[in-house]
Design a protein around this motif. Structure first.
Motif, PDB file in Angstrom:
ATOM      1  N   HIS A   1       4.698   6.050  25.684  1.00 37.12           N
ATOM      2  CA  HIS A   1       5.651   7.264  26.191  1.00 37.12           C
ATOM      3  C   HIS A   1       5.272   8.677  25.618  1.00 37.12           C
ATOM      4  O   HIS A   1       5.157   8.683  24.246  1.00 37.12           O
ATOM      5  CB  HIS A   1       7.159   6.959  25.806  1.00 37.12           C
ATOM      6  CG  HIS A   1       7.857   5.901  26.887  1.00 37.12           C
ATOM      7  ND1 HIS A   1       7.878   5.953  27.990  1.00 37.12           N
ATOM      8  CD2 HIS A   1       7.706   4.508  26.485  1.00 37.12           C
ATOM      9  CE1 HIS A   1       8.314   4.739  28.754  1.00 37.12           C
ATOM     10  NE2 HIS A   1       8.198   3.780  27.854  1.00 37.12           N
TER      11      HIS A   1
ATOM     12  N   GLY B   1      10.737  15.219  28.429  1.00 37.19           N
ATOM     13  CA  GLY B   1      10.555  14.035  27.851  1.00 37.19           C
ATOM     14  C   GLY B   1      11.500  13.779  26.624  1.00 37.19           C
ATOM     15  O   GLY B   1      10.963  13.077  25.908  1.00 37.19           O
TER      16      GLY B   1
ATOM     17  N   SER C   1      12.088   8.160  29.397  1.00 40.45           N
ATOM     18  CA  SER C   1      10.958   8.812  29.999  1.00 40.45           C
ATOM     19  C   SER C   1       9.777   9.216  29.425  1.00 40.45           C
ATOM     20  O   SER C   1       9.539   8.924  28.246  1.00 40.45           O
ATOM     21  CB  SER C   1      11.739  10.141  30.769  1.00 40.45           C
ATOM     22  OG  SER C   1      11.996  11.156  29.645  1.00 40.45           O
ATOM     23  N   SER C   2       8.897   9.870  30.266  1.00 39.85           N
ATOM     24  CA  SER C   2       7.666  10.281  29.603  1.00 39.85           C
ATOM     25  C   SER C   2       7.283  11.696  30.692  1.00 39.85           C
ATOM     26  O   SER C   2       7.794  11.849  31.636  1.00 39.85           O
ATOM     27  CB  SER C   2       6.590   9.160  29.975  1.00 39.85           C
ATOM     28  OG  SER C   2       6.534   8.250  29.210  1.00 39.85           O
TER      29      SER C   2
ATOM     30  N   GLU D   1       3.859  -0.293  32.211  1.00 44.04           N
ATOM     31  CA  GLU D   1       4.509   0.929  32.973  1.00 44.04           C
ATOM     32  C   GLU D   1       4.368   0.572  34.406  1.00 44.04           C
ATOM     33  O   GLU D   1       3.286   0.309  34.819  1.00 44.04           O
ATOM     34  CB  GLU D   1       3.913   1.936  32.250  1.00 44.04           C
ATOM     35  CG  GLU D   1       3.962   2.191  30.928  1.00 44.04           C
ATOM     36  CD  GLU D   1       5.502   2.353  30.360  1.00 44.04           C
ATOM     37  OE1 GLU D   1       6.458   2.537  31.408  1.00 44.04           O
ATOM     38  OE2 GLU D   1       5.632   2.644  29.147  1.00 44.04           O
TER      39      GLU D   1
END
Length: 751
Positions: A145, A163, A168-169, A650
């Motif tokens: 991430h 982020g 989240s990324s 992912e």
């Protein structure tokens, strides 16, 4: 010395510690966000849920550091430069403090400063065109991430742009040409799941669900025909998982995984925002794409009317031009894998310069003539080479000069070309001018002021460094880059590899680089490690590898080949391993091992196989498909079962990987047959697996299940788990531990 308890070798049950001594934000003249429409997403609640929330900047305390690292590596690398507006200074990544961090300094002196002393590794850097901000990407905890931050060149004003949510990324795109905003791709957080299913509901699910007891569909579950479907619990193991409340949920072994009902994880899609680093304007949503495998803004036209994006899964990347006023797509064309910075608009917006392999084997420089609405009037090839890819493309700030780096059998050749020569059409170029390179491989090119370029170079005899030059002048190394004599300890010069060429059993040409351990006669057989790169769309390059240096220092030869699927050998070669073609890649490994014996010369009784990521998968596969060929193996961050890999990776990685490996719903039987776990009973040789504890690309369970299964069958197998690392090992102490553990293992089993 006490060892970190998270750097451990384990078989999954027993642990052995390894010791180691305000206005809408938009570019000038850009669109009114109130009139913008977002496309490519389904309507209604599902789309609204998919779109990532607009990021809010989070201010951070200053985290600058001393001009030199407190603990400096004897030899360090510098890479990913990005110059300021006039080219006198550059920001760059350097690991001189033991972890890749953000530094900045003059290109003329060794006066450098550390801009962020936090331990999170830095991955990308971009200095704003107006010189006021430096944007960069970090990986918190060393995992996969990532977040986008910015800081002023003097180290003040540090803040997270996107982020900040750990679930989240965010990924860095380009700057608007006036520096008013930076494009950032945001991946919405995934719903909490366990192996592809949500946690147990307080009440039992409907029996007709078809799911294992205690599990239910995610609330946003939906069929995704044509997209990767992420699967359920592990195929081979029964294991308890824990609800948020703390009570265990039993996940039964699925046995015949074809009977398992599919489920999807909520992927949320990818959203691109234009973000004001000063925080005076709200973020502007440029686009959202659901089920996206990748999405990056590579350029915005000077008037702000057009955006160039790179999107799509591996092997099917494409360049897309969008009008920012209405988000309409005006042009799309396939582009090659590799470097994500695929092209740029000319200053007048009439031409798009693009690196593409559309309808051709090797990537070339294309000129796309654009009409006033962003549509293509004409596409022409303006620079190409037979048998070589255009690997990197960069344009000067004024857009009048392009730098082209060609991949010539693994090494780089650099040329400059005028993109607006006098008395010629705006989509034509002048003559190509070669620029001599002091070392083998260019990894990045970036403009730095009028007539100046910055290049990151690497080679078989040196650590990665940054070089600069005026046009037509030979390159000069920056004073703060590591010197050649610091690359290795005295008395142990690095080995320069030699190319080897061979033909696979089905006639496909293969090749690679052979490293001969010093101190042996030319015909004396030696233990040899077949080392396999990742990707598979990577390429073995003649660059300095501390791992290879460690191994040859132990008397081990190395043959590092490009099996089918690798970059650098044409589009057909990249696609040769798709689907069932992957079985031929297994044969390529065996053919390369045989050639190492003939041409190395390697000792046929002392061969090992080793690789990272996809190379780790090939290591697992080689150990069970060719059980009598190798004496041992070292698999690093490799997949052992494609079904569990798709369940755990992912979501955007799964979207991308489905094209490469097979669809986990439609191609379930193929994926099962390609999985090393399906042939675990054939394993004969001892194997070491290595994994980063925060790897969400290839989850650690891929190594754990293989090691566990091997041990259950009486085969020697161990697992080294590295703390604070993800899919790439970035911290100096962990990299050192990995090298030594791998070399010790190989030395023990090959001598």
């Amino acid at each position: 010395m006490a060892a970190d308890p998270r750097n451990q070798v384990t078989d999954g049950r027993n642990v052995r510690t390894v010791h180691d001594s305000s206005p809408p934000l938009a570019p000038s003249g850009a669109f009114d966000p109130a009139s913008a429409q977002v496309q490519d997403g389904p309507p209604g609640d599902r789309y609204d849920a998919a779109r990532a929330a607009a990021p809010e900047p989070v201010a951070l305390p200053g985290a600058g550091g001393p001009r030199d690292a407190v603990t400096r590596l004897r030899a360090h690398g510098c890479w990913y430069p990005s110059g300021d507006a006039d080219g006198t200074e550059t920001a760059f990544i350097c690991d001189r403090g033991g972890v890749p961090q953000l530094w900045a300094g003059s290109v003329h002196s060794d006066d450098v400063r550390l801009l962020d002393s936090s331990p999170d590794p830095v991955k990308e850097v971009s200095w704003s065109p107006d010189g006021r901000w430096i944007a960069y990407t970090t990986a918190p905890g060393g995992g996969e991430h990532s977040r986008v931050l910015c800081v002023r060149p003097d180290g003040t004003g540090r803040r997270i742009l996107a982020g900040a949510d750990p679930a989240s990324s965010a990924y860095l795109g380009c700057w608007a040409h006036d520096g008013s905003s930076v494009a950032v791709t945001v991946a919405a957080p995934a719903a909490p799941v366990y192996g592809g299913f949500t946690a147990a509901a307080p009440t039992p699910p409907e029996p007709a669900d078809g799911y294992p007891t205690g599990l239910r569909r995610a609330s946003d579950w939906a069929e995704r025909d044509g997209h990767a479907t992420l699967l359920g619990p592990a195929t081979h193991d029964a294991a308890p998982v824990t609800q948020p409340g703390g009570s265990p949920v039993v996940v039964a072994s699925l046995g015949d995984s074809s009977a398992a009902a599919p489920a999807t994880r909520r992927d949320g899609g990818l959203s691109v925002y234009l973000i004001d680093p000063d925080g005076l304007a709200s973020p502007v949503l440029l686009t959202t794409e659901t089920h996206a495998a990748s999405l990056r803004v590579c350029d915005i036209s000077h008037d702000g009317s057009l955006a160039l994006l790179r999107r799509g899964p591996r092997g099917r990347r494409e360049a897309v031009v969008r009008r920012t006023a209405d988000s309409a797509i005006t042009f799309a064309m396939p582009v090659a894998d590799g470097d994500p910075w695929i092209g740029r608009f000319s200053p007048d917006g009439r031409t798009l310069w693009l690196r593409s392999n559309a309808d051709r084997e090797y990537a070339a420089l294309l000129a796309v003539a654009l009409d006033p609405d962003g549509g293509a009037r004409d596409v022409s090839v303006v620079a190409e080479r037979t048998g070589s890819d255009l690997e990197l493309l960069a344009l000067a700030h004024d857009g009048r000069t392009a730098a082209l780096a060609w991949n010539v059998q693994g090494a780089s050749e650099l040329e400059l070309v005028e993109t607006f020569p006098a008395a010629r059409a705006p989509d034509r170029t002048g003559p190509l001018r070669p620029v001599p390179l002091p070392h083998e491989v260019v990894t990045r090119i970036t403009p730095a002021g009028t007539g100046r370029l910055l290049l990151a170079l690497s080679g078989s005899q040196r650590r990665p460094g940054v070089w600069w030059a005026h046009e037509g002048v030979s390159l000069l190394r920056t004073p703060w880059s590591s010197q050649d004599e610091d690359a290795v300890p005295p008395g142990r010069p690095p080995v320069r590899p030699v190319p080897l060429r061979l033909t696979a059993r089905d006639g496909l040409p293969l090749g690679g680089w052979y490293y001969r351990a010093p101190g042996r006669g030319p015909d004396e057989p030696a233990p040899c490690v077949i080392h396999l790169h990742g990707g598979p769309e990577e390429q073995e390059r003649p660059v300095f590898s501390p791992l290879y240096h460690e191994l040859v220092g132990r008397g081990l030869d190395i043959f590092a080949p490009d099996v089918r699927g690798s970059l650098g050998h044409g589009r057909s070669f990249v696609d040769a391993d798709l689907g069932a073609g992957r079985f031929a890649a297994f044969d390529d490994v065996a053919d390369c091992a045989a050639h190492a014996v003939v041409a190395g010369p390697a000792d046929p009784t002392r061969l090992a196989v080793m690789g990272r990521s996809y190379g780790g998968y090939l290591t697992f596969a080689s150990a069970v498909w060719h059980p009598d060929l190798f004496r041992t193996g070292v698999a690093v961050c490799g997949m052992s079962d494609f079904l569990t890999f798709f369940a755990g990776t992912e979501p955007w990685i799964a979207e991308s990987a489905a094209h490469k490996y097979g669809h986990p719903e439609r191609d379930r039987d193929l994926l099962r047959s390609l999985s090393p776990m399906s042939r675990i009973d054939a394993l004969r040789v001892p194997l070491l697996a290595v994994h980063g504890e925060h790897d969400t690309n290839v989850p650690p369970g891929e190594s754990q299940q293989f090691v566990r299964a091997a041990r259950e069958r009486g085969v020697e197998a161990e697992l080294l788990t590295l703390r604070d690392e993800g899919h790439d090992f970035l911290r100096a102490e962990n990299r050192r531990l990995f090298r030594r553990a791998a070399a010790d293992w190989l030395e023990r089993h090959l001598y």
